[in-house]
Design a protein around this motif. Structure first.
Motif, short mmCIF file in Angstrom:
data_model
loop_
_atom_site.label_atom_id
_atom_site.label_comp_id
_atom_site.label_asym_id
_atom_site.label_seq_id
_atom_site.Cartn_x
_atom_site.Cartn_y
_atom_site.Cartn_z
N ILE A 56 7.74 -3.07 7.01
CA ILE A 56 8.71 -3.19 5.89
C ILE A 56 8.11 -4.40 5.09
O ILE A 56 8.23 -5.61 5.67
CB ILE A 56 10.23 -3.36 6.27
N PRO A 57 7.78 -4.35 3.66
CA PRO A 57 7.55 -5.46 2.89
C PRO A 57 8.62 -6.23 2.55
O PRO A 57 9.98 -5.56 2.87
CB PRO A 57 7.02 -4.70 1.60
N LEU A 58 8.57 -7.38 2.45
CA LEU A 58 9.98 -8.11 2.27
C LEU A 58 10.76 -7.80 1.19
O LEU A 58 10.26 -7.40 0.16
CB LEU A 58 9.36 -9.72 1.84
N HIS A 59 12.04 -7.70 1.58
CA HIS A 59 13.06 -7.41 0.55
C HIS A 59 13.90 -8.69 0.07
O HIS A 59 14.02 -9.70 0.93
CB HIS A 59 14.23 -6.50 0.99
N LEU A 60 14.02 -8.92 -1.20
CA LEU A 60 14.52 -10.11 -1.76
C LEU A 60 16.00 -9.88 -2.35
O LEU A 60 16.20 -9.82 -3.80
CB LEU A 60 13.79 -10.90 -2.65
N ARG A 61 17.03 -9.58 -1.69
CA ARG A 61 18.37 -9.29 -2.09
C ARG A 61 18.96 -10.53 -2.45
O ARG A 61 18.54 -11.58 -2.19
CB ARG A 61 19.13 -8.37 -1.20
N PRO A 62 20.03 -10.25 -3.34
CA PRO A 62 20.72 -11.68 -3.95
C PRO A 62 21.25 -12.35 -2.49
O PRO A 62 21.83 -11.96 -1.52
CB PRO A 62 22.15 -11.16 -4.39
N GLY A 63 21.14 -13.83 -2.52
CA GLY A 63 21.30 -14.57 -1.47
C GLY A 63 19.82 -15.00 -0.80
O GLY A 63 19.66 -16.15 -0.73
N ARG A 92 11.83 -6.70 -10.99
CA ARG A 92 12.83 -5.76 -11.36
C ARG A 92 14.02 -5.74 -10.33
O ARG A 92 14.74 -4.88 -10.39
CB ARG A 92 12.36 -4.26 -11.24
N GLY A 93 14.11 -6.67 -9.34
CA GLY A 93 15.10 -6.61 -8.47
C GLY A 93 14.90 -7.11 -6.92
O GLY A 93 13.83 -7.71 -6.80
N SER A 94 15.38 -6.44 -6.08
CA SER A 94 15.21 -6.62 -4.63
C SER A 94 13.98 -6.39 -4.10
O SER A 94 13.63 -7.01 -2.96
CB SER A 94 16.43 -6.25 -3.85
N TYR A 95 13.53 -5.17 -4.58
CA TYR A 95 12.23 -4.56 -3.65
C TYR A 95 11.19 -4.97 -4.47
O TYR A 95 11.12 -4.98 -5.77
CB TYR A 95 12.50 -3.20 -3.91
N SER A 96 10.17 -4.75 -3.82
CA SER A 96 8.54 -5.14 -4.49
C SER A 96 8.28 -3.96 -5.33
O SER A 96 8.67 -3.05 -5.30
CB SER A 96 7.66 -5.39 -3.32
N ASP A 97 7.42 -4.53 -6.23
CA ASP A 97 6.80 -3.39 -7.09
C ASP A 97 6.18 -2.21 -6.46
O ASP A 97 5.57 -2.47 -5.34
CB ASP A 97 5.77 -4.22 -8.09
N GLN A 98 6.50 -0.78 -7.11
CA GLN A 98 6.09 0.16 -6.37
C GLN A 98 4.55 0.01 -6.06
O GLN A 98 3.86 0.57 -5.10
CB GLN A 98 6.34 1.31 -6.97
N ARG A 99 3.78 -0.53 -7.01
CA ARG A 99 2.46 -0.71 -6.92
C ARG A 99 1.95 -1.40 -5.65
O ARG A 99 0.98 -0.94 -4.95
CB ARG A 99 1.63 -1.06 -8.22
N TYR A 100 2.77 -2.30 -5.58
CA TYR A 100 2.46 -3.20 -4.36
C TYR A 100 2.68 -2.62 -3.06
O TYR A 100 1.90 -2.52 -2.13
CB TYR A 100 3.23 -4.48 -4.32
N ARG A 101 3.82 -1.81 -3.03
CA ARG A 101 3.97 -0.86 -1.81
C ARG A 101 3.09 0.07 -1.53
O ARG A 101 2.67 0.05 -0.44
CB ARG A 101 5.66 -0.19 -2.06
N LEU A 116 0.14 -1.83 -0.02
CA LEU A 116 0.29 -2.28 1.18
C LEU A 116 0.18 -1.03 2.21
O LEU A 116 -0.58 -1.03 3.36
CB LEU A 116 1.66 -2.91 1.30
N ARG A 117 0.76 0.09 1.74
CA ARG A 117 0.71 1.16 2.57
C ARG A 117 -0.98 1.60 2.82
O ARG A 117 -1.26 2.16 3.74
CB ARG A 117 1.38 2.55 2.03
N ALA A 118 -1.59 1.60 1.78
CA ALA A 118 -3.24 1.97 1.87
C ALA A 118 -3.73 1.03 2.76
O ALA A 118 -4.92 1.47 3.34
CB ALA A 118 -3.64 2.01 0.61
N ARG A 119 -3.40 -0.17 2.86
CA ARG A 119 -3.96 -1.24 3.79
C ARG A 119 -3.64 -1.11 5.11
O ARG A 119 -4.39 -1.36 5.92
CB ARG A 119 -3.73 -2.54 3.23
N VAL A 120 -2.07 -0.82 5.31
CA VAL A 120 -1.66 -0.69 6.84
C VAL A 120 -2.17 0.63 7.55
O VAL A 120 -2.26 0.80 8.71
CB VAL A 120 -0.12 -0.80 6.87
#
Length: 506
Positions: free
Chosen positions: A408-415, A441-450, A453-457
């Protein structure tokens, strides 16, 4: 070791705010072995916790024998603050209750719109009060720790106290974000009438309240207000949200007895129960209280499948019990492991078992004949997502005998967002531009990054045949289990041709 008990009639100055009146409080105890920590023992009325549908997690039930206290921003607003309900009406904050439907917000592209959300919890304490006046005439009483959404992001009512890390805080001319129409789907935006005209301490301590909602916010006084999400940020980040979480621990001393009654009811459908998704059931306090053996026996004895996610090596104590339970029900074990670097580990996961110790735990679980999925989480952009690090991490997990890997990539939710970015600014300020791009755009990383990351892992997981999707499901419904289940022997990786180096996209 002698534990110091306090009489029920005595007020504990170190207790959690409002805990003196907590229903079911047995005692608050301290011990030299856990210096600086207070354990608040309570009798719980329920053990099974139903997960709200809005959480979008692959299970519906959890059991949490322990609960850390909330972040400092938990208790925020005066009880008279009008909260906008889902039907557009308003109710004083003090009268809102768990289960109520209120309005929260959700980011949609560059805008933010009103949505229905459920109140998950309601809190009360006393705190020094501040008065906030807006140009449109609105007057708000809140604690200095409370956060409102402004045109420039979330900001606290007051600056940090002397000696504490700096934090964004309101100043005159900040414009708050609020609603014009209390209708689901309507946009919220900054408005001149919501411009801060002044913020002043009231020099008095008043009762304060706060909510936990499914969206992480709610509407108070017509403006977007941050809610208590401290406990959830620990799940997503595997990091401490503040000293209180480490130093004030609520212990449900009767959790096994209550659980045994609940799972023996004819109405209980024996759905999968996930543990460790909120607070770690094998944190250090478990060595003293030994609650998990009773929990495991209650679930297994009722025919209820379950899984445990932990970073605590204390789980090794219960491996014989888990092995016996696996003869009757499906059992999944997951170990959380985010990184291998010892220096980075000490910085982001202080007080937790080392990466080496957790890899040894995986080996012990497998040697006991149990499946063990490793959750690589959170993967930190720019810190733990390099080809070199991920390759070494997956190889180490495979060598330990894991039966599956989730990541799971890092989530940055409020707090979590404010806490983590403050930490990043003090340790790796060069990465701040990257995070602003990935999480704009919010708590979740950009879709391009996800996707990147999937292609790398994924190639590493395929190499060692450790994709968690390959594991046998633990429950026979459409909810994919958190921890996969596969009983086969350790997998020896097949040699594969070296792949060409991939340039970083971010």
């Amino acid at each position: 070791m002698r534990w110091e008990a306090q009489e029920l009639a005595v007020t504990d100055g170190a207790a959690l705010p409002g805990l003196q009146r907590l229903s079911g409080l047995v005692r608050s105890v301290r011990t030299p072995e856990f210096e600086g920590i207070t354990f608040h023992e309570v009798t719980s009325k329920s053990a099974l916790n139903k997960v709200p549908e809005a959480s979008h997690v692959p299970f519906r039930w959890t059991v949490n024998p322990y609960r850390g206290c909330s972040h400092a921003c938990t208790y925020c607003l005066s009880g008279y603050a009008p909260i906008t309900m889902a039907d557009g009406s308003t109710v004083p904050l003090a009268r809102v209750r768990p289960g109520d439907q209120v309005l929260g917000t959700r980011a949609e592209g560059l805008s933010r719109r009103l949505v229905r959300t459920q109140v998950l919890d309601h809190w009360r304490t006393s705190k020094p009060a501040f008065r906030l006046e807006l140009d449109g005439g609105t007057s708000i009483v809140a604690s200095g720790d409370h956060r409102f959404l402004t045109a420039d992001g979330w900001k606290h009512v007051a600056p940090a106290a002397e000696g504490e890390p700096p934090r964004p805080s309101l100043t005159t001319r900040d414009r708050l974000v609020g609603l014009r129409r209390g209708v689901v789907g309507a946009a919220v935006r900054a408005d001149d009438a919501l411009t801060v005209s002044y913020v002043r301490p009231m020099d008095v301590e008043l009762p304060m309240f706060d909510l936990t909602t499914g969206t992480g916010d709610f509407i108070a006084h017509g403006v977007v207000s941050h809610n208590c999400f401290a406990r959830n940020t620990h799940t997503y980040l595997d990091l401490d949200a503040g000293d209180d979480f480490n130093r004030q621990v609520i212990v449900k001393v009767n959790v096994a007895d209550v659980l045994r009654r609940e799972v023996s009811r004819r109405s209980w459908s024996r759905e999968h129960v996930a543990m460790g998704t909120n607070t770690d059931p094998y944190q250090r306090a478990e060595g003293r209280y030994r609650l998990m053996p009773g929990v495991i026996e209650a679930l297994a004895g009722s025919g209820t499948p379950f899984s445990i996610l932990t970073k605590g090596t204390l789980l090794r104590r219960d491996l014989p019990l888990l092995r016996r339970a696996a003869e009757d029900v499906q059992v999944g074990v997951g170990v959380s492991l985010a990184l291998l670097d010892e220096t980075l580990h000490r910085s982001v996961e202080p007080g937790t078992p080392t990466p080496k110790a957790r890899l040894e735990l995986v080996r012990s679980v497998r040697e006991a004949g149990l499946p063990c999925t490793v959750l690589l989480a959170p993967i930190l952009p720019g810190l733990t997502d390099s080809e070199e690090h991920l390759s070494a991490l997956v190889a180490a997990v495979a060598d330990a005998g894991a039966t599956g890997i989730s990541y799971i990539p890092l989530h940055l939710r409020p707090g979590a967002r404010e806490w983590y970015l403050d930490w990043l600014e003090s340790t790796r300020p060069d990465l701040l531009p990257l995070y602003r791009r990935l999480y704009h755009r919010g708590s979740y990383s950009d879709q391009r990054y996800r996707d990147w990351l999937r292609a790398r892992v994924e190639p590493h997981l395929r190499r060692y045949r450790l994709r968690d999707d390959d594991a046998e499901p633990m429950v026979d419904d459409r909810r994919r289990p958190l921890h996969g289940r596969r009983w086969g022997p350790r997998v020896t990786p097949e040699p594969t041709p070296a792949e060409p180096a991939q340039d970083a996209l971010f």
